[in-house]
Design a protein around this motif. Structure first.
Motif, mmCIF file in Angstrom:
data_model
loop_
_atom_site.group_PDB
_atom_site.id
_atom_site.type_symbol
_atom_site.label_atom_id
_atom_site.label_comp_id
_atom_site.label_asym_id
_atom_site.label_seq_id
_atom_site.Cartn_x
_atom_site.Cartn_y
_atom_site.Cartn_z
ATOM 1 N N GLU A 276 3.746 -24.114 -1.207
ATOM 2 C CA GLU A 276 4.275 -23.845 -2.407
ATOM 3 C C GLU A 276 3.796 -24.613 -3.655
ATOM 4 O O GLU A 276 4.262 -24.302 -4.668
ATOM 5 C CB GLU A 276 5.985 -24.296 -2.240
ATOM 6 N N TRP B 136 -1.527 -13.582 -7.493
ATOM 7 C CA TRP B 136 -1.507 -13.403 -5.965
ATOM 8 C C TRP B 136 -0.863 -14.849 -5.403
ATOM 9 O O TRP B 136 -0.450 -14.882 -4.228
ATOM 10 C CB TRP B 136 -2.772 -13.391 -5.261
ATOM 11 N N ASN C 275 4.658 -15.192 0.597
ATOM 12 C CA ASN C 275 5.018 -13.994 -0.390
ATOM 13 C C ASN C 275 6.320 -13.310 0.481
ATOM 14 O O ASN C 275 6.931 -14.085 1.241
ATOM 15 C CB ASN C 275 4.092 -13.001 -0.576
ATOM 16 N N GLN C 276 6.719 -12.007 -0.134
ATOM 17 C CA GLN C 276 7.780 -11.607 0.642
ATOM 18 C C GLN C 276 7.870 -11.170 1.899
ATOM 19 O O GLN C 276 8.745 -11.058 2.719
ATOM 20 C CB GLN C 276 8.416 -10.237 -0.384
ATOM 21 N N HIS C 277 6.442 -11.101 2.612
ATOM 22 C CA HIS C 277 6.242 -10.759 3.761
ATOM 23 C C HIS C 277 6.328 -12.047 4.685
ATOM 24 O O HIS C 277 6.006 -11.838 5.919
ATOM 25 C CB HIS C 277 5.019 -9.981 4.006
ATOM 26 N N THR C 278 6.435 -13.152 3.994
ATOM 27 C CA THR C 278 6.271 -14.506 4.922
ATOM 28 C C THR C 278 7.612 -15.096 4.939
ATOM 29 O O THR C 278 8.246 -15.508 3.909
ATOM 30 C CB THR C 278 5.278 -15.275 4.184
ATOM 31 N N SER C 279 8.024 -15.427 6.349
ATOM 32 C CA SER C 279 8.941 -16.438 6.408
ATOM 33 C C SER C 279 8.561 -17.886 6.142
ATOM 34 O O SER C 279 7.757 -18.359 7.158
ATOM 35 C CB SER C 279 9.466 -16.320 7.585
ATOM 36 N N LYS D 264 0.364 -19.205 -1.755
ATOM 37 C CA LYS D 264 1.972 -19.266 -1.644
ATOM 38 C C LYS D 264 2.664 -18.144 -0.816
ATOM 39 O O LYS D 264 1.925 -17.193 -0.843
ATOM 40 C CB LYS D 264 2.565 -19.081 -3.093
ATOM 41 N N TRP E 154 -0.496 -21.976 4.068
ATOM 42 C CA TRP E 154 0.739 -21.631 3.108
ATOM 43 C C TRP E 154 1.192 -23.026 2.403
ATOM 44 O O TRP E 154 1.401 -23.964 3.098
ATOM 45 C CB TRP E 154 1.782 -21.108 3.727
#
Length: 121
Positions: free
Chosen positions: A13, A37, A55-59, A53, A11
């Motif tokens: 940013e 994506w 996503n909404q499923h990743t803290s 990057k 991951w």
């Protein structure tokens, strides 16, 4: 059942900057990139890495990994000479009692990468 080589999904940013680091500094090739994506796949020889990057499923707060990415190479001394002035060095080229010559760097995200060569053969 046969396991295939592991391909880490890392991951970041800073997807574009990460692709640039791995391709420009380490000599990887970006084989696929999808801006929608926020994902890319890179390779060098038999080594493959994926970057994404969060996503909404990743803290995700910042790049963290509790280990290192260890890449075996066939000429660690030449690689060391090519990289040592271009990267953040964690430890310099060393020969260890267990028969490996290796060094470690950090990538642009702070992830630690070790490069090693078996010198027992």
């Amino acid at each position: 059942m046969k396991f295939q080589p592991i391909v880490p999904m890392i991951w970041t940013e800073q997807l574009s900057e990460t692709i640039d680091f791995y391709c420009t500094i380490l000599g990887f090739t970006c084989s696929e990139k999808n801006e929608e994506w926020g994902w890319a796949s890179l390779f060098k020889d038999d080594c493959q890495l994926m970057f994404a990057k969060p996503n909404q499923h990743t803290s995700f707060e910042k790049p963290t990994f509790t280990g290192t990415f260890y890449i075996n190479v066939d000429d660690v001394e030449t690689l060391w000479k090519l990289l040592k002035e271009k990267v953040n060095v964690v430890y310099q080229l060393e020969t260890f009692d267990w028969g490996m010559k290796e060094f470690a760097i950090c990538d642009n995200n702070g992830y630690r990468i070790q490069f090693g060569q078996d010198i027992t053969t």
